[in-house]
Design a protein around this motif. Structure first.
Motif, PDB file in Angstrom:
ATOM      1  N   GLN A  44      10.852  18.420  -9.624  1.00  0.00           N
ATOM      2  CA  GLN A  44       9.595  17.836  -9.168  1.00  0.00           C
ATOM      3  C   GLN A  44       8.717  17.595 -10.377  1.00  0.00           C
ATOM      4  O   GLN A  44       8.417  18.516 -11.131  1.00  0.00           O
ATOM      5  CB  GLN A  44       8.881  18.781  -8.207  1.00  0.00           C
ATOM      6  CG  GLN A  44       9.625  19.062  -6.946  1.00  0.00           C
ATOM      7  CD  GLN A  44       8.956  20.135  -6.095  1.00  0.00           C
ATOM      8  OE1 GLN A  44       8.084  20.850  -6.554  1.00  0.00           O
ATOM      9  NE2 GLN A  44       9.397  20.247  -4.866  1.00  0.00           N
ATOM     10  N   TYR A  81       6.023   8.796  -6.630  1.00  0.00           N
ATOM     11  CA  TYR A  81       5.103   9.453  -5.706  1.00  0.00           C
ATOM     12  C   TYR A  81       5.107   8.736  -4.371  1.00  0.00           C
ATOM     13  O   TYR A  81       4.963   7.520  -4.306  1.00  0.00           O
ATOM     14  CB  TYR A  81       3.701   9.474  -6.317  1.00  0.00           C
ATOM     15  CG  TYR A  81       2.648  10.088  -5.435  1.00  0.00           C
ATOM     16  CD1 TYR A  81       2.689  11.449  -5.119  1.00  0.00           C
ATOM     17  CD2 TYR A  81       1.620   9.318  -4.919  1.00  0.00           C
ATOM     18  CE1 TYR A  81       1.724  12.025  -4.314  1.00  0.00           C
ATOM     19  CE2 TYR A  81       0.639   9.886  -4.114  1.00  0.00           C
ATOM     20  CZ  TYR A  81       0.700  11.234  -3.814  1.00  0.00           C
ATOM     21  OH  TYR A  81      -0.258  11.795  -3.011  1.00  0.00           O
ATOM     22  N   GLY A  83       3.030   9.489  -1.676  1.00  0.00           N
ATOM     23  CA  GLY A  83       1.831   9.774  -0.897  1.00  0.00           C
ATOM     24  C   GLY A  83       1.794  11.218  -0.455  1.00  0.00           C
ATOM     25  O   GLY A  83       2.724  11.984  -0.662  1.00  0.00           O
ATOM     26  N   LYS A  84       0.686  11.583   0.190  1.00  0.00           N
ATOM     27  CA  LYS A  84       0.496  12.971   0.632  1.00  0.00           C
ATOM     28  C   LYS A  84       1.615  13.477   1.531  1.00  0.00           C
ATOM     29  O   LYS A  84       2.018  14.608   1.464  1.00  0.00           O
ATOM     30  CB  LYS A  84      -0.824  13.102   1.393  1.00  0.00           C
ATOM     31  CG  LYS A  84      -2.024  13.170   0.526  1.00  0.00           C
ATOM     32  CD  LYS A  84      -3.240  13.436   1.401  1.00  0.00           C
ATOM     33  CE  LYS A  84      -4.474  13.603   0.553  1.00  0.00           C
ATOM     34  NZ  LYS A  84      -5.656  13.871   1.372  1.00  0.00           N
ATOM     35  N   ARG A  85       2.104  12.639   2.405  1.00  0.00           N
ATOM     36  CA  ARG A  85       3.127  13.068   3.363  1.00  0.00           C
ATOM     37  C   ARG A  85       4.541  12.673   2.939  1.00  0.00           C
ATOM     38  O   ARG A  85       5.498  12.987   3.624  1.00  0.00           O
ATOM     39  CB  ARG A  85       2.812  12.494   4.735  1.00  0.00           C
ATOM     40  CG  ARG A  85       1.485  12.984   5.270  1.00  0.00           C
ATOM     41  CD  ARG A  85       1.292  12.582   6.712  1.00  0.00           C
ATOM     42  NE  ARG A  85      -0.053  12.806   7.148  1.00  0.00           N
ATOM     43  CZ  ARG A  85      -0.517  13.958   7.621  1.00  0.00           C
ATOM     44  NH1 ARG A  85       0.269  14.992   7.694  1.00  0.00           N
ATOM     45  NH2 ARG A  85      -1.761  14.067   8.016  1.00  0.00           N
ATOM     46  N   SER A  88       8.338  14.604  -2.681  1.00  0.00           N
ATOM     47  CA  SER A  88       7.830  14.861  -4.035  1.00  0.00           C
ATOM     48  C   SER A  88       8.388  13.869  -5.036  1.00  0.00           C
ATOM     49  O   SER A  88       9.552  13.470  -4.954  1.00  0.00           O
ATOM     50  CB  SER A  88       8.225  16.270  -4.488  1.00  0.00           C
ATOM     51  OG  SER A  88       7.692  17.237  -3.635  1.00  0.00           O
TER      52      SER A  88
END
Length: 133
Positions: A44, A81, A83-85, A88
């Protein structure tokens, strides 16, 4: 005939992974490995390297005092990336020329059920290192 996929282990918390530098220089933090097998690791990282990049990895499996696993590795794929949901960001790395004792340790970790924390890994590290040589 195709080889079956290698067994994988998800680490929570993820293991710290560093990139080894030339002699006399400290290692550089690369990212965290949450998904590892005896053949590779997903690191990650918000700054993944390009596919084909070769690095010397230093992987810290469990707490202070345990000997890290080292291996040359090559970046095989990159994920940005999401996004938040989303998943990783990071890079999928394939191990190159890992010591047999370290590969055996990863095989043991990946095939042992119910490892939940660093405390569960420590006894395996001591046993595997002792029997490897």
């Amino acid at each position: 005939m195709a080889q079956p996929p290698a067994k994988r282990r998800l680490f929570k918390p993820p293991m710290r992974i560093e990139c080894a530098r030339s002699a006399g220089r400290p290692n550089h933090f690369l990212g965290y490995g949450a998904n590892v097998s005896e053949t590779g690791v997903f690191v990650q990282s918000l700054a993944p390297r390009a596919p084909g990049t070769r690095l010397r990895l230093v992987m810290h499996l469990a707490g202070k005092g345990s000997e890290p696993i080292t291996s040359d590795a090559e970046v095989r794929w990159v994920r940005g990336y999401g996004g938040k949901r989303g998943p990783s960001a990071g890079m999928g790395m394939h191990f190159l020329g890992m010591r047999p004792s370290d590969r055996g340790l990863l095989q043991t970790l990946c095939s042992t059920p119910a490892l939940r924390s660093a405390a569960d890994i420590q006894p395996l590290l001591r046993t595997e290192r002792r029997s490897a040589g």
